[in-house]
Enzyme design. Structure first.
Site, short mmCIF file in Angstrom:
data_model
loop_
_atom_site.label_atom_id
_atom_site.label_comp_id
_atom_site.label_asym_id
_atom_site.label_seq_id
_atom_site.Cartn_x
_atom_site.Cartn_y
_atom_site.Cartn_z
N GLY A 248 -0.72 4.28 19.21
CA GLY A 248 0.30 4.36 18.18
C GLY A 248 1.73 4.47 18.65
N GLU A 285 -5.81 4.77 23.53
CA GLU A 285 -6.01 3.43 23.00
C GLU A 285 -4.67 2.80 22.61
OE1 GLU A 285 -8.54 4.64 19.88
OE2 GLU A 285 -10.15 5.22 21.25
N PRO A 286 -3.77 2.59 23.57
CA PRO A 286 -2.48 1.96 23.25
C PRO A 286 -2.65 0.47 22.96
CG PRO A 286 -2.69 2.24 25.62
CD PRO A 286 -3.90 2.90 25.01
N GLY A 287 -1.85 -0.04 22.07
CA GLY A 287 -1.87 -1.46 21.76
C GLY A 287 -0.48 -2.05 21.79
N ARG A 288 0.28 -1.83 20.72
CA ARG A 288 1.63 -2.38 20.61
C ARG A 288 2.50 -2.03 21.81
NH1 ARG A 288 4.17 -2.81 15.52
NH2 ARG A 288 2.63 -1.30 14.76
N TYR A 328 5.42 -6.00 6.12
CA TYR A 328 5.99 -4.66 6.25
C TYR A 328 7.51 -4.62 6.07
CZ TYR A 328 1.64 -4.25 9.02
OH TYR A 328 0.36 -4.30 9.47
N CYS A 354 5.59 -22.13 1.51
CA CYS A 354 5.98 -22.10 0.09
C CYS A 354 5.77 -20.71 -0.51
CB CYS A 354 5.19 -23.15 -0.68
SG CYS A 354 5.62 -24.83 -0.21
N TYR A 382 0.73 -7.92 16.95
CA TYR A 382 0.53 -8.12 15.52
C TYR A 382 1.26 -9.34 14.99
CZ TYR A 382 -1.37 -3.50 16.07
OH TYR A 382 -2.12 -2.44 16.51
#
Length: 426
Positions: A248, A285-288, A328, A354, A382
């Protein structure tokens, strides 16, 4: 004035002779060769981000599992697995990607609220390291599946600590109103139940409070609550071998100032020592934070459309390529690949899909002409993993650069690729 001139670019991105480069590669040259929209990732940026975590945990028993939902392209997974990462998965499809990338099954953590029996059976068959279980119902189904397979599933129960991560509500996961985890007050009873299940083997406890977190405080609050629970669970006779603090940690999208991973973890490790848990195995559990700032999306300006109330800059990348602004209202910096000396104007940067929600940036000051290239920054997380074929648009090509070396890690998707699994009526 362009935002790049008032806010520094990431270290792996720089202008050389008036052209934007990633590491030692010209983004303009890559775009001309491979087309646009085009995702380009810096291997050095990913490894530097991972190194910050690895340095902070040196000398301790730990496992860093990259949360592959952030970007699950095989070349990205291989880069991080070869550098020592395990993988955190949330679906059966991600399990197959993880195995294809060469990770050892025992270094896979299976998270997510909706695991199916088929996914559980497959994960047990390959021998993953741990299931992060998110409800009592899931616990009982996993127990049943494991007994049918004549094995015991290693489990860690995800706790919802009711901690506000101070982030966007769509990516906050640790509050009572979120769908994730087991309520704090139900945790001890759930562990007692798990310890009695013949198909389960309790190995840890898990907590993940959200994404794009830019403050240390929520992590420290969550850690205190988790350590209180570990004491209570072990007092109830259920030992806890590892503590999984999730991921996170945020990145800098627009002057954001998250703590560096090594600084954050020094504060968290100090608390662990103070609380008497310094000997426990730590899972992250790092992602970004590993891939977000490593990537850019290069897009071509198609048309300039001045208007009475808004000036629209129409580019060939769209919400199907970069979903975060539409989902977001997220901010991504947008900079010219080859800056002009012309007088700038204020534009809404929009795509050709569109939908009025198809925008990449609002009120951006840019000096541009049709045919120019722009780079959407911080596009490593993401974006491609959430990309779609809306409007029958093919997904973009992806490149990984290492110095001057360029590897195509995903070819551009064609209309024929999209139609391949469909059938016409007889």
């Amino acid at each position: 004035m362009n935002i790049a001139s008032v806010h520094p670019l990431p270290p792996h991105i720089h202008y050389l002779n008036g052209h934007l480069c990633m590491e030692e590669c010209s983004l303009e040259a890559l775009a001309r060769e491979h087309g646009t929209p085009l995702f380009v990732y810096s291997q050095a940026a990913m490894l530097n981000a991972l190194g910050s975590y690895q340095r902070s945990l040196a000398g301790r028993e730990h496992l860093i599992c990259y949360a592959m939902k952030a970007n699950s392209t095989l070349g990205i997974l291989q880069t991080l697995v070869r550098a020592g990462c395990g993988l955190d998965i949330v679906s059966g499809g991600e399990l197959e990607r993880a195995l294809a990338a060469g990770v050892a099954p025992e270094r896979i953590i299976f998270s997510g609220v909706g695991k199916t029996r088929h996914e559980m059976r497959r994960a047990l068959a390959v021998g993953i390291g741990c299931f992060n279980v998110e409800s009592r119902a899931e616990l009982d189904v996993l127990d049943s599946v494991a007994q049918e397979a004549d094995t015991r599933a290693p489990v860690s129960i995800r706790v919802n600590p009711n901690v506000d991560a101070k982030t966007h509500p769509y990516i906050s996961t640790g509050l009572k109103g979120n769908k994730f985890g087991i309520a704090h007050e139900d945790v001890v009873a759930t562990y007692r139940h798990a310890a009695q299940c013949r198909g389960l083997r309790v190995v840890g406890i898990d907590c993940h409070i959200g994404s794009q977190i830019t403050q240390t405080g929520p992590y420290l609050d969550a850690m205190d609550r988790i350590l209180d629970l570990v004491q209570a669970i072990e007092s109830a006779g259920v030992p806890i071998a590892h503590i999984d603090f999730g991921g996170g940690l945020g990145i800098d999208y627009n002057g954001d100032t998250p703590p560096a991973a090594d600084q954050l973890w020094q504060a968290l490790l100090d608390k662990l020592e103070t609380r008497g848990f310094g000997d426990r195995k730590i899972l992250l559990e790092p992602g970004r934070s590993l891939v977000g700032n490593a990537g850019v999306c290069v897009t071509e300006v198609l048309y300039l459309k001045p208007g009475e109330q808004k000036n629209f800059l129409i580019v060939d990348a769209a919400m199907n390529d970069l979903p975060r602004p539409a989902m977001y209202e997220a901010f991504h910096r947008i900079v010219p690949v080859a800056p002009r000396q012309d007088a700038p104007a204020t534009w809404d940067v929009v795509g050709p899909v569109c939908e009025s929600g198809d925008w990449l940036g609002r009120d951006r000051t840019l000096a541009v002409q049709a045919g120019d290239l722009l780079a959407v920054l911080s596009a490593g997380a993401y974006c491609m993993s959430m990309a779609s074929n809306y409007n029958t648009r093919g997904r973009a090509a992806e490149l990984l650069v290492q110095g001057e070396q360029v590897t195509v890690i995903r070819q551009r998707e064609t209309a024929a690729d999209q139609l391949r699994l469909e059938s016409l009526l007889p």
